[in-house]
Every structure is written in C-alpha cells, then in structure tokens.
Design an enzyme around this catalytic site. Structure first.
Site, PDB file in Angstrom:
ATOM      1  N   ASN A   1       0.866  -1.174   0.000  1.00 35.33           N
ATOM      2  CA  ASN A   1       0.000   0.000   0.000  1.00 35.33           C
ATOM      3  C   ASN A   1       0.907   1.230   0.000  1.00 35.33           C
ATOM      4  O   ASN A   1       1.485   1.575   1.025  1.00 35.33           O
ATOM      5  CB  ASN A   1      -0.893  -0.026   1.251  1.00 35.33           C
ATOM      6  CG  ASN A   1      -1.734   1.228   1.397  1.00 35.33           C
ATOM      7  OD1 ASN A   1      -1.820   2.040   0.481  1.00 35.33           O
ATOM      8  ND2 ASN A   1      -2.352   1.382   2.556  1.00 35.33           N
ATOM      9  N   TRP A   2       1.022   1.853  -1.172  1.00 36.36           N
ATOM     10  CA  TRP A   2       1.957   2.986  -1.288  1.00 36.36           C
ATOM     11  C   TRP A   2       1.403   4.271  -0.678  1.00 36.36           C
ATOM     12  O   TRP A   2       2.130   5.263  -0.572  1.00 36.36           O
ATOM     13  CB  TRP A   2       2.306   3.227  -2.765  1.00 36.36           C
ATOM     14  CG  TRP A   2       3.189   2.180  -3.370  1.00 36.36           C
ATOM     15  CD1 TRP A   2       3.713   1.075  -2.743  1.00 36.36           C
ATOM     16  CD2 TRP A   2       3.672   2.149  -4.720  1.00 36.36           C
ATOM     17  NE1 TRP A   2       4.489   0.356  -3.632  1.00 36.36           N
ATOM     18  CE2 TRP A   2       4.478   0.991  -4.850  1.00 36.36           C
ATOM     19  CE3 TRP A   2       3.499   2.968  -5.830  1.00 36.36           C
ATOM     20  CZ2 TRP A   2       5.103   0.645  -6.051  1.00 36.36           C
ATOM     21  CZ3 TRP A   2       4.116   2.622  -7.022  1.00 36.36           C
ATOM     22  CH2 TRP A   2       4.917   1.472  -7.136  1.00 36.36           C
ATOM     23  N   LYS A   3       0.105   4.271  -0.383  1.00 37.60           N
ATOM     24  CA  LYS A   3      -0.522   5.483   0.176  1.00 37.60           C
ATOM     25  C   LYS A   3      -0.226   6.683  -0.744  1.00 37.60           C
ATOM     26  O   LYS A   3      -0.239   6.535  -1.950  1.00 37.60           O
ATOM     27  CB  LYS A   3      -0.052   5.694   1.621  1.00 37.60           C
ATOM     28  CG  LYS A   3      -0.264   4.435   2.455  1.00 37.60           C
ATOM     29  CD  LYS A   3      -0.055   4.630   3.930  1.00 37.60           C
ATOM     30  CE  LYS A   3      -0.299   3.305   4.640  1.00 37.60           C
ATOM     31  NZ  LYS A   3      -0.210   3.412   6.090  1.00 37.60           N
TER      32      LYS A   3
ATOM     33  N   HIS B   1      -9.744   1.447   4.617  1.00 40.83           N
ATOM     34  CA  HIS B   1      -8.472   1.639   5.320  1.00 40.83           C
ATOM     35  C   HIS B   1      -8.673   2.658   6.449  1.00 40.83           C
ATOM     36  O   HIS B   1      -9.425   3.620   6.291  1.00 40.83           O
ATOM     37  CB  HIS B   1      -7.390   2.127   4.351  1.00 40.83           C
ATOM     38  CG  HIS B   1      -6.027   2.089   4.954  1.00 40.83           C
ATOM     39  ND1 HIS B   1      -5.587   3.070   5.828  1.00 40.83           N
ATOM     40  CD2 HIS B   1      -5.032   1.182   4.866  1.00 40.83           C
ATOM     41  CE1 HIS B   1      -4.370   2.767   6.234  1.00 40.83           C
ATOM     42  NE2 HIS B   1      -4.005   1.618   5.661  1.00 40.83           N
TER      43      HIS B   1
ATOM     44  N   GLU C   1      -7.004   5.035   7.455  1.00 45.67           N
ATOM     45  CA  GLU C   1      -6.711   6.438   7.099  1.00 45.67           C
ATOM     46  C   GLU C   1      -7.876   7.063   6.333  1.00 45.67           C
ATOM     47  O   GLU C   1      -8.120   8.259   6.430  1.00 45.67           O
ATOM     48  CB  GLU C   1      -5.393   6.504   6.306  1.00 45.67           C
ATOM     49  CG  GLU C   1      -4.205   6.269   7.249  1.00 45.67           C
ATOM     50  CD  GLU C   1      -2.984   5.627   6.620  1.00 45.67           C
ATOM     51  OE1 GLU C   1      -2.877   5.614   5.375  1.00 45.67           O
ATOM     52  OE2 GLU C   1      -2.132   5.121   7.381  1.00 45.67           O
TER      53      GLU C   1
ATOM     54  N   GLU D   1      -5.816  -4.542  10.525  1.00 48.14           N
ATOM     55  CA  GLU D   1      -4.792  -3.517  10.705  1.00 48.14           C
ATOM     56  C   GLU D   1      -5.061  -2.724  11.979  1.00 48.14           C
ATOM     57  O   GLU D   1      -5.786  -1.719  11.950  1.00 48.14           O
ATOM     58  CB  GLU D   1      -4.807  -2.564   9.506  1.00 48.14           C
ATOM     59  CG  GLU D   1      -4.482  -3.251   8.200  1.00 48.14           C
ATOM     60  CD  GLU D   1      -3.827  -2.283   7.234  1.00 48.14           C
ATOM     61  OE1 GLU D   1      -2.707  -2.580   6.791  1.00 48.14           O
ATOM     62  OE2 GLU D   1      -4.405  -1.223   6.958  1.00 48.14           O
TER      63      GLU D   1
ATOM     64  N   GLY E   1       2.241   2.437  10.767  1.00 47.73           N
ATOM     65  CA  GLY E   1       3.217   3.512  10.613  1.00 47.73           C
ATOM     66  C   GLY E   1       3.878   3.934  11.910  1.00 47.73           C
ATOM     67  O   GLY E   1       4.548   4.961  11.961  1.00 47.73           O
TER      68      GLY E   1
ATOM     69  N   SER F   1       3.217  -1.904  10.426  1.00 51.06           N
ATOM     70  CA  SER F   1       4.671  -1.938  10.644  1.00 51.06           C
ATOM     71  C   SER F   1       5.325  -3.280  10.299  1.00 51.06           C
ATOM     72  O   SER F   1       6.265  -3.707  10.971  1.00 51.06           O
ATOM     73  CB  SER F   1       5.006  -1.521  12.073  1.00 51.06           C
ATOM     74  OG  SER F   1       4.530  -0.200  12.321  1.00 51.06           O
TER      75      SER F   1
ATOM     76  N   GLY G   1       2.678  -0.944   4.362  1.00 53.74           N
ATOM     77  CA  GLY G   1       2.785   0.457   3.981  1.00 53.74           C
ATOM     78  C   GLY G   1       4.234   0.859   3.801  1.00 53.74           C
ATOM     79  O   GLY G   1       4.852   0.585   2.770  1.00 53.74           O
ATOM     80  N   GLY G   2       4.804   1.486   4.829  1.00 56.00           N
ATOM     81  CA  GLY G   2       6.154   2.061   4.764  1.00 56.00           C
ATOM     82  C   GLY G   2       7.207   1.181   4.094  1.00 56.00           C
ATOM     83  O   GLY G   2       7.884   1.624   3.158  1.00 56.00           O
TER      84      GLY G   2
HETATM   85  P1  PGA Z   1       2.614   0.474   7.699  1.00 59.89           P
HETATM   86  O1  PGA Z   1       1.167   0.669   7.029  1.00 59.89           O
HETATM   87  O2  PGA Z   1       3.187  -0.810   7.144  1.00 59.89           O
HETATM   88  O3  PGA Z   1       3.404   1.692   7.263  1.00 59.89           O
HETATM   89  O4  PGA Z   1       2.421   0.391   9.154  1.00 59.89           O
HETATM   90  C1  PGA Z   1       0.292  -0.419   6.855  1.00 59.89           C
HETATM   91  C2  PGA Z   1      -0.997   0.045   6.231  1.00 59.89           C
HETATM   92  O5  PGA Z   1      -1.514   1.105   6.604  1.00 59.89           O
HETATM   93  O6  PGA Z   1      -1.540  -0.621   5.323  1.00 59.89           O
END
Ligand code: PGA
Length: 253
Positions: A11-13, A96, A98, A164, A170, A210, A231-232
């Site tokens: 997930n590149w956001k 998600h 976010e 999640e 993050g 994470s 994500g990250g």
């Molecule tokens: P993260 O994000 O790996 O940066 O914690 C995961 C996500 O939100 O899908």
C-alpha cells in the site's frame, strides 16, 4: 488442510512519483520469479497506469486505494470501480483506517464500497482494526465484530480481509504474532457466522501494521495469518521483495 495461498500487498498510500514507480516495477519484474505468494500493489491514482503497464505479464495484481460507490457522475476528486478496472486494476482497498479517519468513512459505507468493487469485477480488500484507545478499553473484539458485520451487510460475493490495528500502522509498534493471531482467529470465527464455515476457511486475512523484512517471517507463522498489507516498508522494492519471499515460504510449510 492446505494453507491458503498467502498475499503480499503493498500500500503505497500518497507516496512515490512516476520515475520511482518505473524503477520499482523494473526491479520487481526482473527479480520476482514465480512467487508462492500472490502479490498485489496499491499505488496512488496517479501511478495506477504506470504500475499496471510496468508489471504486465508478471502476475502482480494492481488495485486502487479507494473507490466511490457510484459508477460515474458528479463526484469531484473520486474514482469509480469502472475507472479502476479501465486502467487494469483487479483489486480495491476498502475501509483503510486512514480513509475512515481522514474522510469520515463509516462502517456501512465500507460495505457499500465493497459491493461497488464487486459490481465492477474488483476484489475488495476490506481493512478493519481497533484503535489504541479501543484496545486499552478491552473493546477490540467488539470493534472488529461491528466493523466486519457492517462491511458484509451488502453481502459482497468476493472479498479478502486485512486486520490492521490502528496503533500499529506507521508507528513501528508491530502487533506480536500472538496478538495478531488472536484477532485473526476471532475474525475467522465471526466470518463463519456471516458467510459460513467453508468460505471463512478460504478467506485470506492479512495482517497490516509496521510489517518489515525483519519481522515478516515470525508474523506469517501463525495459522490464521495469510499474508500482509504493507505500507512504509513496501515503498522500497528490495524490502517488499523480501516480504514477498517470507510470505511465500509460509506457503510451503
Ligand atoms: P505500515 O502501514 O506498514 O506503514 O504500518 C500499513 C498500512 O496502513 O496498510
């Protein structure tokens, strides 16, 4: 019972530019081989086409990070399932945390989005998870049950899940394999009530929060963890490849 085929999803956001995406795709295309895990990338809208084209023939699935419930119309700034499918997507993230936080998406909207994804041939990857405050208050299962029920209210025909925990996204604070397994087992149990035991057994439940190459192998080990939404660490193709391989290794045990 054979283990479900794991999924490694990136997930590149709201990250990366065109040149980054081109380099990333070249690296993945040359080094991926035939992974045991199913591989998905959720780029921002501006990079969907670049990624879909850059990964043609690799077997990597591409998905949108969100979609509107309508197929078209006056919805400034939104994208529909038809448009996602048109640029080569076969998946869409729904719900998600976010999106829930930044855009006030409700539990029931997530269900309607999942259904809209299905209507346009996309598989929704439905995200759910409790906040830090909810976990501390001992409300994790109650929150997961509520979110899952609402997401499946529209009875989407095809979907997969991502657990999640918001406190792990993050933050570097990963859930332990025990904490993740407990939540996944609970979700599968609830899923059986909603869609039947057989379908619950076949559904992939990914963990997100994470995940990195250093913790992927231990996090994929418990029986109800069927891969990751990353994500990250997924912004770096070398790290994402390592996570894909860790997921794949679990498929062979
Ligand atoms: P993260 O994000 O790996 O940066 O914690 C995961 C996500 O939100 O899908």
């Amino acid at each position: 019972m054979a283990r479900r085929r794991p999924i490694a999803a990136a997930n590149w956001k709201m990250n990366l530019l065109r040149r980054d995406a081109e380099d990333y795709c070249r690296h993945i295309a040359s080094d991926l081989g035939e992974p045991a895990a199913e591989v998905l990338i959720f780029p921002p809208a501006t990079l969907l086409q670049t990624v879909a084209e850059g990964l043609t023939g690799t077997g990597v699935g591409v998905g949108g990070q969100d979609l509107h419930t309508a197929a078209e119309g006056a919805h400034t700034g939104d994208l529909s399932g038809v448009q996602l499918a048109d640029v080569g997507c076969t998946w869409a993230l729904c719900g998600h945390s976010e999106r829930r936080k930044d855009h006030g998406e409700s539990d029931s909207l997530v269900g309607r989005k999942a259904l809209a994804a299905n209507e346009h041939g996309l598989v929704p990857l439905i995200c759910l998870g409790e906040s830090d405050e909810e976990r501390r208050a001992g409300r994790t299962f109650e929150v997961l049950e509520r979110q899952l029920k609402a997401a499946l209210e529209t009875t989407p025909a095809a979907f997969e899940l991502a657990y999640e925990p918001v406190w792990a996204i993050g933050t570097g604070a990963t859930a332990t394999p025990e904490i993740a397994q407990e939540a996944h087992a609970f979700l599968r149990q609830q899923l059986a009530k909603e869609v039947g035991k057989q379908r619950a057994q076949a559904t992939r439940i990914l963990y997100g929060g994470s995940v990195k190459p250093e913790n992927a192998a231990e996090l994929i080990a418990p029986e109800d963890i069927d891969g990751f939404l990353v994500g990250g660490a997924s912004l770096d193709s070398t790290k994402f490849l390592a996570i894909i391989m860790a997921c794949g290794a679990s498929a062979r045990v």
